[in-house]
Design an enzyme around this catalytic site. Sequence first.
Site, PDB file in Angstrom:
ATOM      1  N   GLY A  99      -0.049   6.688   5.048  1.00  0.00           N
ATOM      2  CA  GLY A  99      -0.101   6.080   6.349  1.00  0.00           C
ATOM      3  C   GLY A  99      -0.577   4.901   6.498  1.00  0.00           C
ATOM      4  O   GLY A  99      -0.907   4.100   5.632  1.00  0.00           O
ATOM      5  N   ASP A 269       5.850   4.438  -1.082  1.00  0.00           N
ATOM      6  CA  ASP A 269       5.627   4.393   0.429  1.00  0.00           C
ATOM      7  C   ASP A 269       5.605   2.551   0.666  1.00  0.00           C
ATOM      8  O   ASP A 269       5.455   2.283   1.936  1.00  0.00           O
ATOM      9  CB  ASP A 269       4.039   4.433   0.653  1.00  0.00           C
ATOM     10  CG  ASP A 269       2.885   4.133  -0.528  1.00  0.00           C
ATOM     11  OD1 ASP A 269       3.230   4.298  -1.698  1.00  0.00           O
ATOM     12  OD2 ASP A 269       2.163   3.079  -0.151  1.00  0.00           O
TER      13      ASP A 269
HETATM   14  P1  AMP Z   1      -0.901  -0.629  -0.390  1.00  0.00           P
HETATM   15  O1  AMP Z   1      -0.925  -0.649  -1.756  1.00  0.00           O
HETATM   16  O2  AMP Z   1      -1.238  -1.898   0.390  1.00  0.00           O
HETATM   17  O3  AMP Z   1       0.680  -0.568   0.075  1.00  0.00           O
HETATM   18  O4  AMP Z   1      -1.670   0.375   0.528  1.00  0.00           O
HETATM   19  C1  AMP Z   1      -1.650   1.946   0.032  1.00  0.00           C
HETATM   20  C2  AMP Z   1      -2.371   2.643   1.084  1.00  0.00           C
HETATM   21  O5  AMP Z   1      -3.653   2.141   1.284  1.00  0.00           O
HETATM   22  C3  AMP Z   1      -1.779   2.535   2.366  1.00  0.00           C
HETATM   23  O6  AMP Z   1      -1.725   3.743   3.240  1.00  0.00           O
HETATM   24  C4  AMP Z   1      -2.665   1.313   3.263  1.00  0.00           C
HETATM   25  O7  AMP Z   1      -2.375   1.426   4.614  1.00  0.00           O
HETATM   26  C5  AMP Z   1      -4.056   2.081   2.493  1.00  0.00           C
HETATM   27  N1  AMP Z   1      -4.888   0.661   2.728  1.00  0.00           N
HETATM   28  C6  AMP Z   1      -5.021  -0.378   1.662  1.00  0.00           C
HETATM   29  N2  AMP Z   1      -5.732  -1.091   2.095  1.00  0.00           N
HETATM   30  C7  AMP Z   1      -6.585  -0.710   3.203  1.00  0.00           C
HETATM   31  C8  AMP Z   1      -7.620  -0.920   3.970  1.00  0.00           C
HETATM   32  N3  AMP Z   1      -8.236  -2.046   3.780  1.00  0.00           N
HETATM   33  N4  AMP Z   1      -8.135  -0.096   4.791  1.00  0.00           N
HETATM   34  C9  AMP Z   1      -7.462   0.947   5.077  1.00  0.00           C
HETATM   35  N5  AMP Z   1      -6.667   1.349   4.337  1.00  0.00           N
HETATM   36  C10 AMP Z   1      -5.988   0.612   3.562  1.00  0.00           C
HETATM   37 MG    MG Z   2       1.939  -0.217   1.399  1.00  0.00          MG
END
Ligand code: AMP
Ligand code: MG
Length: 522
Positions: A99, A269
């Site tokens: 999410g 995702d």
């Molecule tokens: P990503 O690798 O950036 O695509 O992130 C994977 C998941 O981790 C997604 O659900 C992001 O919303 C969550 N996510 C990454 N960094 C953060 C953060 N600093 N705070 C909250 N959720 C995060």
């Molecule tokens: Mg992402």
Amino acid sequence: MLTFDNRFVRELPGDPLESNERRQVLGAAWSAVRPTAVAKPTLLAHAREVAELVGFGPSDHESQRFAEVFGGNALLTGMQPYAMCYGGHQFGNWAGQLGDGRAMSLGEVVNARGERWELQLKGAGPTPYSRTADGRAVLRSSIREFLCSEAMHHLGVPTTRALSVVTTGEPVLRDMFYDGNPQLEPGAVVCRVAPSFIRFGNFEIATARGDESLLRQLADFTIARDFPQIDAADPMRYARWFHEVCTRTATMIVHWMRVGFVHGVMNTDNMSVLGLTIDYGPYGFLDDFDPHWTPNTTDAGGRRYRYANQPAIAQWNLERFADALRPLFSDIEPLREGLGAYVERFNAEYRAMLAAKFGFPDFDAAHESLAQEGLAWLNEVEGDYTLFFRALSDWQGEIPTDDAAAVAALGDMFYAPTKRDAQTAAVAAWLRRWQAARFAPSVDVAATRAAMQRANPRFVPRNYLAQQAIDAATAGDASVLHALLDTLRRPYDAQPGREAFAAKRPDWARHKAGCSMLSCSS
Ligand code: AMP
Ligand code: MG
């Protein structure tokens, strides 16, 4: 005044709870959220083309209100912030609910031309999907996402856009190297803009939970809003839609290969159903041509997301997407057909892309082996991918008869001079064969050169260039970022005077954090 028409929240079921408490969200496509205000929102940079696209006037970004809205301290009339529920396969494994943990959509703008553009903040605070993290983003990753989104657009690569980067005046704690040494870093919020941020993972989570009703609502909504060319009453609509997602994904990956882009985190995702490049994290552009290179230190072991593996990974991701859509099909043949269309489209466009890069009139067996040999020696001598193709595109006149002179004419594009010297005769011989293949007697030389220059950018946002912009911005000077963004607006033009932004990676950047290696910590 922007006009909002928030179809996602209006037409799809939402989470009845309105707190940011971390939770599993069942039976809903989204949760209502609010950005968390920051201490001192200050606009660092904006993309004027995107501001225009969503309906802002040329000086609207100068007001403090703009920084407040896009830093998460204020909402415009009509905004209805929400975080999406989605899941995903991360590094090959099902990860359950992910999410929007730090992204939140503000709403869907409809501009004067009737185009729909969703505005989404990244780094504006926690949501129900933040799991153990803080919902924030650091300045370095925010600048990288802003810059690359716009650079990719100007390179002609399908991508989400970026409106702004706002610094928050608040520190964020991050362990950049995952070595137990967290540091406080400046925080920032990016506003991303796209017709839709729906991912493969939105469908995967519904199916993983056995929620066929939500799956069907999401699919019907996506087709109706984002694929208007598909008739909503067509009994074959899901098949047509899947086919379209497959072929768009193929086109996107061919563009990545063309410009030397490595996404770095091709989890499901992070795959857009519109075939847009989305979620710029530890991405990179090839400097020396190494098909096995990945910018992502988190992936350094298996190198799942290395440059050369991207076409196969996109296919794997589409297979997971097909699995998610399976309940919508009584017969799986259309899903097979769509996956076949991915392979077919990818192969055809990849060949056409290589022909365009090398300036070949077509791509027969002789052209193909010449291209393969060219890439093989480029890898062998550690030649720069962008500079090599640009040197071929800009080539004037005959290849010098002297081998060393022929290789020298390629310019300053070699990272390993001893390897270059060892291959001088072979490279010169290849250049002569390339010239003969490119300039078949009937070819219009000037037109061929111009077409090659349109396929081969001179400027790409190399990691070391982004890092220089980040270092300057961190020290309070945004001018490097502005100059780099401005150069990247015309990546195929020669732009005399901007040589510094086209130079090969300097030695100091070879092993420097942010320049050659990046972690997911952001
Ligand atoms: P990503 O690798 O950036 O695509 O992130 C994977 C998941 O981790 C997604 O659900 C992001 O919303 C969550 N996510 C990454 N960094 C953060 C953060 N600093 N705070 C909250 N959720 C995060
Ligand atoms: Mg992402």
